[in-house]
Design an enzyme around this catalytic site. Structure first.
Site, short mmCIF file in Angstrom:
data_model
loop_
_atom_site.label_atom_id
_atom_site.label_comp_id
_atom_site.label_asym_id
_atom_site.label_seq_id
_atom_site.Cartn_x
_atom_site.Cartn_y
_atom_site.Cartn_z
N LYS A 164 52.06 42.27 39.85
CA LYS A 164 50.54 42.50 39.95
C LYS A 164 49.93 43.88 39.94
O LYS A 164 49.81 44.49 40.97
CB LYS A 164 50.15 41.84 41.47
CG LYS A 164 48.77 41.31 41.33
CD LYS A 164 48.59 40.50 42.61
CE LYS A 164 46.87 40.10 43.12
NZ LYS A 164 46.39 39.53 41.75
N1 PMP Z 1 47.30 34.68 38.29
C1 PMP Z 1 46.60 35.85 38.17
C2 PMP Z 1 46.44 36.46 36.93
C3 PMP Z 1 45.91 36.33 39.50
O1 PMP Z 1 45.47 37.48 39.40
C4 PMP Z 1 45.97 35.57 40.36
C5 PMP Z 1 45.66 36.07 41.93
N2 PMP Z 1 46.41 37.02 42.51
C6 PMP Z 1 46.83 34.26 40.46
C7 PMP Z 1 47.54 33.82 39.41
C8 PMP Z 1 47.18 33.58 41.63
O2 PMP Z 1 48.23 34.08 42.56
P1 PMP Z 1 48.02 34.07 44.15
O3 PMP Z 1 48.07 32.59 44.62
O4 PMP Z 1 49.36 34.57 44.66
O5 PMP Z 1 46.91 34.67 44.64
#
Ligand code: PMP
Length: 326
Positions: A164
């Site tokens: 991330k």
């Molecule tokens: N994909 C992307 C590109 C994201 O930015 C997010 C948000 N964090 C998610 C998926 C969903 O991940 P999460 O459930 O961990 O927030």
């Protein structure tokens, strides 16, 4: 600059709670080399009385932050426990009695070696958010028209979507702006093979014949904490079958329902993709009166919620146009 950031007077920066207006760094900082997490804490019950503010899935979020750091050459100068404590402290300092979004950000300090840096800034802003979840929330059930982006999702052999990192969101920005320019509400990426990947900031799930299907990690997705929770919770707690496999573009067009899931997106029903909304359930998803929206807490996920416990959550809501639900 206003004193508060999204209503937050205080944030945490490099070891102490400070006023948000004082959280200043030089314009020379390589923030673009940074990583971050997006985490939500939900009010359960009445926070002013006996209610609690529960951080949703703290542990998987913070574990992912450590994995992102490892991939991006970042050494986090605190322990996971210290970051949980500082998060609690920052929320308390702000006196929040509402849902809170938590976004730890870490990046190399300017002048310490950029790609090979040894020193890092750690900032934890927190701010209020309003959930869009719930049968009665008109924001949940509004129409949302998506398009397949002409931009492909970044792939793991170039810029790994599993980390991330802020850099990945340049890809998301291209797709989101294209969608807006063409009159859509949002974009869905295909991966480099042409299979369905994810949204610009959320994972994707479709419903087909009562089964929830979602792309695998190898389809260039972020390993979403929300997706992981659903994959356990749907079959175990709600008896809804799930399948993790590649999804073709046509399957998405012809799905009974489709929705995004993620910390920010929560559960976001998709009412059409490229103006295809053939499935009865696709239109049902935005007609919440009809959609079989589930509103269930998961006993197991709720776990030993003690105040702001590390693996706690409040009831989740799902859009699922099948009779398997409540
Ligand atoms: N994909 C992307 C590109 C994201 O930015 C997010 C948000 N964090 C998610 C998926 C969903 O991940 P999460 O459930 O961990 O927030």
């Amino acid at each position: 600059m206003s004193a508060a950031f999204h209503g937050a007077e205080y944030c945490w920066m490099n070891g102490e709670v400070i006023r948000t207006e004082e959280a200043l760094v030089s314009a020379m900082e390589p923030i673009y080399l940074g990583i971050f997490e997006g985490i939500k804490a939900y009010v359960e019950g009445d926070i002013l009385g006996e209610g609690r503010l529960n951080i949703f899935q703290w542990k998987p979020h913070i574990d992912r932050l450590w994995r992102s750091a490892a991939v991006c050459g970042i050494k986090i100068p605190y322990t996971k426990e210290e970051l949980l404590e500082t998060t609690r402290e920052t929320i308390r300092a702000n006196g929040f009695r509402t849902n809170v979004y938590i976004q730890p950000r870490i990046w190399p300090k300017a002048g310490t070696g950029r790609y090979m840096a040894e020193e890092f800034h750690v900032v934890i802003p927190v701010w209020r958010f309003e959930t869009r979840l719930g049968r009665d929330n008109p924001r949940f059930s509004q129409e949302r028209r998506f398009m397949i982006s002409s931009w492909r999702r970044i792939s793991s052999d170039a810029l790994p979507p599993q980390a991330k990192a802020w850099a990945n969101y340049a890809n998301s920005g291209l797709a989101a702006r294209e969608a807006r320019r063409l009159g859509y509400d949002g974009a869905i990426f295909l991966d480099r093979r042409g299979f369905v990947s994810e949204g610009t900031g959320a994972c994707l799930m479709i419903v087909r014949d009562g089964k929830v299907i979602t792309p695998p990690v190898t389809a260039s997705i972020l390993e979403s904490v929300t997706r992981g929770t659903f994959l356990r919770m749907l079959p175990e707690d709600l008896g809804i079958p799930v399948e993790v496999r590649d999804i073709t573009r046509v399957e998405l067009y012809a799905s009974d329902e489709a929705f995004l899931c993620g910390t920010g997106a929560e559960v976001t029903p998709i009412t059409s993709v490229d103006d295809y909304s053939p499935g009865r359930g696709v239109s049902r998803a935005h007609n919440e009166a009809d959609s079989g929206v589930l509103c269930r807490g998961s006993g197991r996920e709720r776990g030993e919620a003690q105040g702001m416990a590390d693996t706690s959550m409040i009831p989740l809501f799902f859009s699922l146009g099948t009779s398997q639900g409540d």
